[in-house]
Design an enzyme around this catalytic site. Sequence first.
Site, PDB file in Angstrom:
ATOM      1  N   ASP A 175       7.435 -25.888 -11.632  1.00 57.20           N
ATOM      2  CA  ASP A 175       7.277 -24.459 -11.905  1.00 57.20           C
ATOM      3  C   ASP A 175       5.829 -23.989 -12.037  1.00 57.20           C
ATOM      4  O   ASP A 175       5.574 -22.803 -12.239  1.00 57.20           O
ATOM      5  CB  ASP A 175       8.047 -24.076 -13.172  1.00 57.20           C
ATOM      6  CG  ASP A 175       7.704 -24.962 -14.373  1.00 57.20           C
ATOM      7  OD1 ASP A 175       6.539 -25.421 -14.481  1.00 57.20           O
ATOM      8  OD2 ASP A 175       8.601 -25.189 -15.220  1.00 57.20           O
TER       9      ASP A 175
ATOM     10  N   SER B 162      15.191 -35.513 -20.980  1.00 59.75           N
ATOM     11  CA  SER B 162      16.187 -36.531 -21.338  1.00 59.75           C
ATOM     12  C   SER B 162      15.931 -37.818 -20.562  1.00 59.75           C
ATOM     13  O   SER B 162      16.568 -38.832 -20.806  1.00 59.75           O
ATOM     14  CB  SER B 162      17.601 -36.018 -21.039  1.00 59.75           C
ATOM     15  OG  SER B 162      17.725 -35.729 -19.654  1.00 59.75           O
TER      16      SER B 162
ATOM     17  N   ASN C 249      12.532 -33.951 -27.961  1.00 61.29           N
ATOM     18  CA  ASN C 249      13.543 -33.398 -27.052  1.00 61.29           C
ATOM     19  C   ASN C 249      14.793 -33.037 -27.845  1.00 61.29           C
ATOM     20  O   ASN C 249      15.220 -33.797 -28.716  1.00 61.29           O
ATOM     21  CB  ASN C 249      13.914 -34.439 -25.980  1.00 61.29           C
ATOM     22  CG  ASN C 249      14.829 -33.856 -24.911  1.00 61.29           C
ATOM     23  OD1 ASN C 249      14.428 -32.990 -24.142  1.00 61.29           O
ATOM     24  ND2 ASN C 249      16.078 -34.300 -24.873  1.00 61.29           N
TER      25      ASN C 249
ATOM     26  N   GLY D 165      10.380 -32.675 -23.911  1.00 58.48           N
ATOM     27  CA  GLY D 165      11.320 -31.846 -23.174  1.00 58.48           C
ATOM     28  C   GLY D 165      11.974 -32.513 -21.994  1.00 58.48           C
ATOM     29  O   GLY D 165      12.168 -31.890 -20.950  1.00 58.48           O
TER      30      GLY D 165
ATOM     31  N   CYS E 205       7.282 -23.076  11.142  1.00 55.98           N
ATOM     32  CA  CYS E 205       5.850 -23.306  10.946  1.00 55.98           C
ATOM     33  C   CYS E 205       5.062 -22.530  12.003  1.00 55.98           C
ATOM     34  O   CYS E 205       5.376 -22.615  13.196  1.00 55.98           O
ATOM     35  CB  CYS E 205       5.554 -24.806  11.060  1.00 55.98           C
ATOM     36  SG  CYS E 205       3.787 -25.200  11.099  1.00 55.98           S
TER      37      CYS E 205
ATOM     38  N   HIS F 118       7.056 -34.293  -9.124  1.00 55.33           N
ATOM     39  CA  HIS F 118       8.035 -33.847  -8.131  1.00 55.33           C
ATOM     40  C   HIS F 118       7.517 -32.674  -7.295  1.00 55.33           C
ATOM     41  O   HIS F 118       8.302 -31.970  -6.666  1.00 55.33           O
ATOM     42  CB  HIS F 118       9.348 -33.471  -8.823  1.00 55.33           C
ATOM     43  CG  HIS F 118       9.981 -34.622  -9.539  1.00 55.33           C
ATOM     44  ND1 HIS F 118      10.632 -34.491 -10.751  1.00 55.33           N
ATOM     45  CD2 HIS F 118      10.025 -35.944  -9.230  1.00 55.33           C
ATOM     46  CE1 HIS F 118      11.058 -35.687 -11.143  1.00 55.33           C
ATOM     47  NE2 HIS F 118      10.701 -36.580 -10.231  1.00 55.33           N
TER      48      HIS F 118
ATOM     49  N   CYS G  93       4.241 -31.158  11.167  1.00 55.51           N
ATOM     50  CA  CYS G  93       2.787 -31.333  11.295  1.00 55.51           C
ATOM     51  C   CYS G  93       2.068 -31.447   9.951  1.00 55.51           C
ATOM     52  O   CYS G  93       0.876 -31.753   9.909  1.00 55.51           O
ATOM     53  CB  CYS G  93       2.182 -30.197  12.113  1.00 55.51           C
ATOM     54  SG  CYS G  93       2.084 -28.611  11.251  1.00 55.51           S
TER      55      CYS G  93
ATOM     56  N   CYS H 252       9.840 -27.903 -28.323  1.00 52.71           N
ATOM     57  CA  CYS H 252       8.443 -28.264 -28.038  1.00 52.71           C
ATOM     58  C   CYS H 252       7.484 -27.177 -28.548  1.00 52.71           C
ATOM     59  O   CYS H 252       6.462 -27.457 -29.154  1.00 52.71           O
ATOM     60  CB  CYS H 252       8.235 -28.465 -26.543  1.00 52.71           C
ATOM     61  SG  CYS H 252       9.167 -29.851 -25.863  1.00 52.71           S
TER      62      CYS H 252
ATOM     63  N   GLY I 249      18.422 -33.112 -28.249  1.00 52.04           N
ATOM     64  CA  GLY I 249      19.511 -33.908 -27.689  1.00 52.04           C
ATOM     65  C   GLY I 249      19.054 -35.307 -27.324  1.00 52.04           C
ATOM     66  O   GLY I 249      17.856 -35.603 -27.298  1.00 52.04           O
TER      67      GLY I 249
END
Length: 292
Positions: free
Chosen positions: A126, A242, A266, A240, A200, A141, A152, A284, A268
Amino acid sequence: HSVSRISPNLAFVPACLPPDPVEVEELQHFVSNSKRLFVMTGAGISTESGIPDYRSEGVGLYARTDRRPIQHAEFVRSASARQRYWARNFVGWPQFSSHQPNTAHLVLRDWEKLGKLHWLVTQNVDALHTKAGSQRMTELHGCTHRVFCLACGDQILRSELQERFEALNPTWKAEAFGVAPDGDVFLTDEQVRNFQVPACSKCGGILKPDVTFFGDTVSREKVNFVHQRLAESDSMLVAGSSMQVYSGYRFALAAWEKQLPIAILNIGPTRLDHFASLKLNSRCGELLPLIV
């Protein structure tokens, strides 16, 4: 003082008790004893910015809907899957890209400035850590704010692609129903049918967000780089997450094998609870600002 004035958005944050003073003291002790802290964050740090996660009990996407994120193989193989993905993403992008960092992101940025935080690895796509000003950071990620060509490798900004979508689909309109964690929205097949997806501009190849979809793997170079940063660190804080996804969990396993102290913040249970030195069940953005 700017940090404390941000009001959290708690619509996607699971219910939890306020921080226990004993736990605050324990985390303070953990952070004070660390000279080179390695921090890994997950979706639970961004829920207070109004971005839902997948797995939180009661409020995560999996708990609220039967929707599942797109798989890498499906995106690459199927033009209709790409059309559906990009149509949803096009509608959701203005809202998703406008989310701002919350208190927790700003605290971690400040720890970096103070030389306390050695390296930050986020599993989130994000860009909120970047917006907060973090620099010693790896986006494990990738990031939805970048798009690249599968043929390309040319990379463009997601905002630039939004303009191309608008030019190709001047009369296309769709009402969105609910936002998903990765910025797409719920649309029907009927709504998606006439949506035009650009190729593209350099080679005509397939454009894909610069993120690791489910079923894909993080590059070996990136994994090795993060292992090197972990090797330089003396403790690990998970905030934050699991840690259900192996791409992040492997670094916690490596920290445990190196006998580094591990603290988890966290709401849970997590996959690491049984070998963590410290487990805290708080928000958090509520607990991290209390640490000096």
